[in-house]
Design an enzyme around this catalytic site. Structure first.
Site, PDB file in Angstrom:
ATOM      1  CG  HIS A 249      -5.694   1.742   5.358  1.00 31.29           C
ATOM      2  ND1 HIS A 249      -5.269   2.650   6.302  1.00 31.29           N
ATOM      3  CD2 HIS A 249      -4.654   0.913   5.134  1.00 31.29           C
ATOM      4  CE1 HIS A 249      -4.017   2.373   6.631  1.00 31.29           C
ATOM      5  NE2 HIS A 249      -3.623   1.321   5.937  1.00 31.29           N
TER       6      HIS A 249
ATOM      7  CD  GLU B 280      -3.383  -2.765   7.344  1.00 32.25           C
ATOM      8  OE1 GLU B 280      -2.283  -2.985   6.833  1.00 32.25           O
ATOM      9  OE2 GLU B 280      -4.038  -1.735   7.142  1.00 32.25           O
TER      10      GLU B 280
ATOM     11  CB  SER C 201       5.414  -2.191  11.932  1.00 31.25           C
ATOM     12  OG  SER C 201       5.004  -0.859  12.204  1.00 31.25           O
TER      13      SER C 201
ATOM     14  N   GLY D 130       4.928   1.172   4.547  1.00 30.12           N
ATOM     15  CA  GLY D 130       6.233   1.792   4.319  1.00 30.12           C
ATOM     16  C   GLY D 130       7.235   0.905   3.596  1.00 30.12           C
TER      17      GLY D 130
ATOM     18  CG  ASN E  15      -1.696   1.232   1.435  1.00 33.35           C
ATOM     19  OD1 ASN E  15      -1.806   2.049   0.521  1.00 33.35           O
ATOM     20  ND2 ASN E  15      -2.265   1.405   2.620  1.00 33.35           N
ATOM     21  CD1 TRP E  16       3.792   1.360  -2.667  1.00 35.42           C
ATOM     22  CD2 TRP E  16       4.017   2.680  -4.462  1.00 35.42           C
ATOM     23  NE1 TRP E  16       4.805   0.847  -3.450  1.00 35.42           N
ATOM     24  CE2 TRP E  16       4.959   1.631  -4.559  1.00 35.42           C
ATOM     25  CE3 TRP E  16       3.977   3.624  -5.489  1.00 35.42           C
ATOM     26  CZ2 TRP E  16       5.853   1.515  -5.633  1.00 35.42           C
ATOM     27  CZ3 TRP E  16       4.853   3.504  -6.563  1.00 35.42           C
ATOM     28  CH2 TRP E  16       5.778   2.467  -6.621  1.00 35.42           C
ATOM     29  CE  LYS E  17       0.150   3.323   4.811  1.00 31.44           C
ATOM     30  NZ  LYS E  17       0.127   3.460   6.259  1.00 31.44           N
TER      31      LYS E  17
ATOM     32  CD  GLU F 108      -2.795   5.333   6.940  1.00 30.89           C
ATOM     33  OE1 GLU F 108      -2.800   5.377   5.702  1.00 30.89           O
ATOM     34  OE2 GLU F 108      -1.823   4.871   7.589  1.00 30.89           O
TER      35      GLU F 108
ATOM     36  N   GLY G   8       2.730   1.942  10.742  1.00 34.16           N
ATOM     37  CA  GLY G   8       3.706   3.013  10.604  1.00 34.16           C
ATOM     38  C   GLY G   8       4.456   3.353  11.873  1.00 34.16           C
TER      39      GLY G   8
HETATM   40  C1  PEP Z   1      -0.672  -0.003   6.178  1.00 29.96           C
HETATM   41  O1  PEP Z   1      -0.885   1.177   6.223  1.00 29.96           O
HETATM   42  O2  PEP Z   1      -1.482  -0.758   5.592  1.00 29.96           O
HETATM   43  C2  PEP Z   1       0.531  -0.528   6.828  1.00 29.96           C
HETATM   44  C3  PEP Z   1       0.525  -1.769   7.205  1.00 29.96           C
HETATM   45  O3  PEP Z   1       1.563   0.353   7.008  1.00 29.96           O
HETATM   46  P1  PEP Z   1       3.042   0.022   7.606  1.00 29.96           P
HETATM   47  O4  PEP Z   1       3.488  -1.273   6.969  1.00 29.96           O
HETATM   48  O5  PEP Z   1       3.876   1.179   7.189  1.00 29.96           O
HETATM   49  O6  PEP Z   1       2.894  -0.130   9.068  1.00 29.96           O
END
Ligand code: PEP
Length: 247
Positions: free
Chosen positions: A92, A162, A207, A229, A8-10, A94, A168
């Site tokens: 998600h 998640e 993460s 990330g 997921n590049w967001k 976010e 993050g």
């Molecule tokens: C995400 O936002 O889906 C995610 C898992 O981010 P990260 O791997 O950066 O924690």
């Protein structure tokens, strides 16, 4: 079941970042799992074109519940499919936080995505205060029930667990905590959609890095990862794909 490594590049990446997708294909031309990148919508069509004929699949990060209409700034599931997407991330944390998305809205979007031939990756997870209050399974069970539309199958649904506090932050749940939630998700999904639930991919997200991927992928009912990330650079994501291929 073919496992899934999803990135997921967001809201990251301009045209220059397509080179990272190309590098990922070069590093993992034939993985033993499904490999997916979800770039910002501005890069969808170009990345899909670049990935044509390769093992890389392309996904979007959201869609509207309607197929078309007066919804300025939104994108519909048929539009995403037309641009070359095969998957779409929905609900998600976010988006739930930034845009107030509810379980019912996520379910409507997932239904629209599935109707357009897309695989809906439905995200859910508890906040840190919910975990501290001992409410993790209750929260996740309610999100699952509210966000998964009727008619979901292993072919059109993926669930991503998640924990909000792990996204993050560099923090991850213990292996026992991940295993507990994934076993719970498998059981609750079976209640919701029946035997089909046995082969719905259950991803862990939060993460995931090259250094912790293998231990997470060894856990029961973990069928892949949703990676933020560490999906931005091929040098980080390719080893995660390799670890899933070896799991
Ligand atoms: C995400 O936002 O889906 C995610 C898992 O981010 P990260 O791997 O950066 O924690």
């Amino acid at each position: 079941m073919r496992k899934l490594a999803a990135g997921n590049w967001k809201m990251n990446g301009t045209a220059a970042a397509l080179a990272e997708a190309k590098a990922l294909i070069d590093a993992q031309p034939n993985p033993a799992c499904d490999m997916l990148l979800c770039p910002p919508a501005t890069l969808l069509a170009a990345m899909a074109e670049m990935a044509r004929g390769t093992a890389l699949r392309i996904g979007a990060q959201d869609c509207h519940a309607a197929a078309s209409g007066a919804h300025t700034g939104d994108l519909s599931a048929p539009m995403l499919a037309d641009a070359g997407a095969t998957h779409v991330i929905l609900g998600h944390s976010e988006r739930r936080a930034d845009h107030g998305e509810t379980d019912a809205q996520v379910a409507a979007k997932a239904k629209a995505a599935q109707a357009a031939g897309l695989i809906a990756i439905v995200c859910l997870g508890e906040t840190e205060s919910q975990r501290d209050a001992g409410a993790t399974l209750a929260v996740i069970g309610a999100q699952l029930q509210g966000s998964v539309p009727a008619g979901s199958t292993a072919a059109n649904l993926v669930i991503a667990y998640e924990p909000v506090w792990a996204i993050g932050t560099g923090r991850t749940p213990t292996q026992a905590q991940i295993a507990e939630v994934h076993a719970f998700l498998r059981a609750r999904l079976t209640d919701l959609i029946g035997a089909e639930a046995a082969t719905v991919r259950l991803l862990y997200g939060g993460s995931v890095k090259p250094g912790n991927a293998a231990e997470i992928f060894a856990l029961p009912h973990v069928d892949g990862a949703l990676v933020g990330g560490a999906s931005l650079k091929a040098a980080d994501f390719a080893p995660i794909v390799a670890a899933l291929s070896a799991a």
